[in-house]
Design an enzyme around this catalytic site. Structure first.
Site, short mmCIF file in Angstrom:
data_model
loop_
_atom_site.label_atom_id
_atom_site.label_comp_id
_atom_site.label_asym_id
_atom_site.label_seq_id
_atom_site.Cartn_x
_atom_site.Cartn_y
_atom_site.Cartn_z
N CYS A 116 1.05 -1.29 -0.06
CA CYS A 116 0.04 -0.25 -0.37
C CYS A 116 0.97 1.17 -0.18
O CYS A 116 1.66 1.56 0.96
CB CYS A 116 -0.96 0.15 1.26
SG CYS A 116 -2.55 1.16 1.41
N CYS A 119 -0.41 4.11 2.30
CA CYS A 119 -0.53 4.32 4.20
C CYS A 119 0.19 2.76 4.15
O CYS A 119 0.80 2.26 4.51
CB CYS A 119 -1.26 4.47 4.87
SG CYS A 119 -2.91 4.15 3.92
N SER A 120 -1.35 2.28 5.00
CA SER A 120 -1.06 0.80 5.47
C SER A 120 -2.44 -0.50 4.80
O SER A 120 -2.90 -1.32 5.76
CB SER A 120 -0.80 1.09 6.70
OG SER A 120 -2.25 1.30 7.69
N CYS A 121 -2.96 0.38 4.07
CA CYS A 121 -4.25 -0.07 3.96
C CYS A 121 -4.01 -2.11 3.08
O CYS A 121 -3.33 -2.63 2.85
CB CYS A 121 -4.89 -0.53 1.83
SG CYS A 121 -5.46 1.58 2.00
#
Length: 212
Positions: A116, A119-121
């Site tokens: 991602c 961000c941190s999906c």
């Protein structure tokens, strides 16, 4: 010539993946948005805690079950690749709790890896919480430029003849990798196969082996 999506041929950086970066802009934005929604009464802090506890209770075991089923049931695998979320819901009663989830398959010709970049999906409801390295700027920035180098840092060497595909997750779309089934597992039941499947193999930073 093997094709590598997003990879620059002259990027040979092998700096180790770090996960100790300071809180980034998007994380601060997410925190501010959450606080505002609580303040406006859209949901409560208790609701948020319940969701976090539910996430904390998840592990890669659900994802491993999906992979093992795909390994042993070719028609299921075909449906899973075509309609990931719907197939998980209808045939395994597993809800990934995202708008959509795309399932991709590693083959002798193609290796898939997930990131991602924003961000941190991450598909937390089938894989558990993402590891710190997945959220780090080093991984998010390097894997799109030099995926083979990053995979090498994880101890995963991809044959030069195999294409490397990098998939960028979003808030609405997450990915699950079906790793290649290792040799020597013919006739194994699904529960035994699932024990071989790790979180990293379903992100694409590792490959499955009987030694796992």
């Amino acid at each position: 010539m093997p094709h590598e999506q997003h990879e620059h041929a002259h990027d040979h950086s092998h700096a180790p993946i770090q996960a100790d970066e300071r809180q980034g802009y998007y994380q601060r934005l997410a925190d501010a948005t959450r606080n505002l929604l609580i303040e406006k009464g859209v949901f409560t802090a208790g609701d948020m805690r319940a969701i976090i506890e539910k996430i904390d209770g998840r592990s890669p075991a659900l994802g491993a079950r999906i992979v093992a089923r795909a390994w042993t049931d070719p028609p299921f695998r075909k449906r899973l690749l075509a309609r990931g979320k719907q197939t998980m819901l209808e045939e395994m009663d597993i809800d990934p709790v995202v708008a959509d989830i795309v399932v991709v398959e590693n083959t002798p010709d193609v290796h898939n890896v997930v990131v991602c970049t924003l961000c941190s999906c991450y598909p937390v409801f089938i894989l558990g919480r993402p590891p710190d390295w997945y959220k780090s700027y080093a991984y998010r920035s390097r894997v799109v430029r030099n995926p083979r180098g990053v995979l090498q840092d994880f101890g995963t060497t991809i044959d030069p003849a195999r294409e490397v595909r990098v998939h960028d997750s979003t808030a609405d779309m997450r990915y699950l990798v079906i790793p290649m089934r290792p040799d020597g597992t013919d006739g194994w039941p699904e529960d035994k196969l699932a024990e071989l499947v790790t979180r990293d193999t379903m992100v694409g930073t590792a490959e499955v082996s009987i030694a796992n």
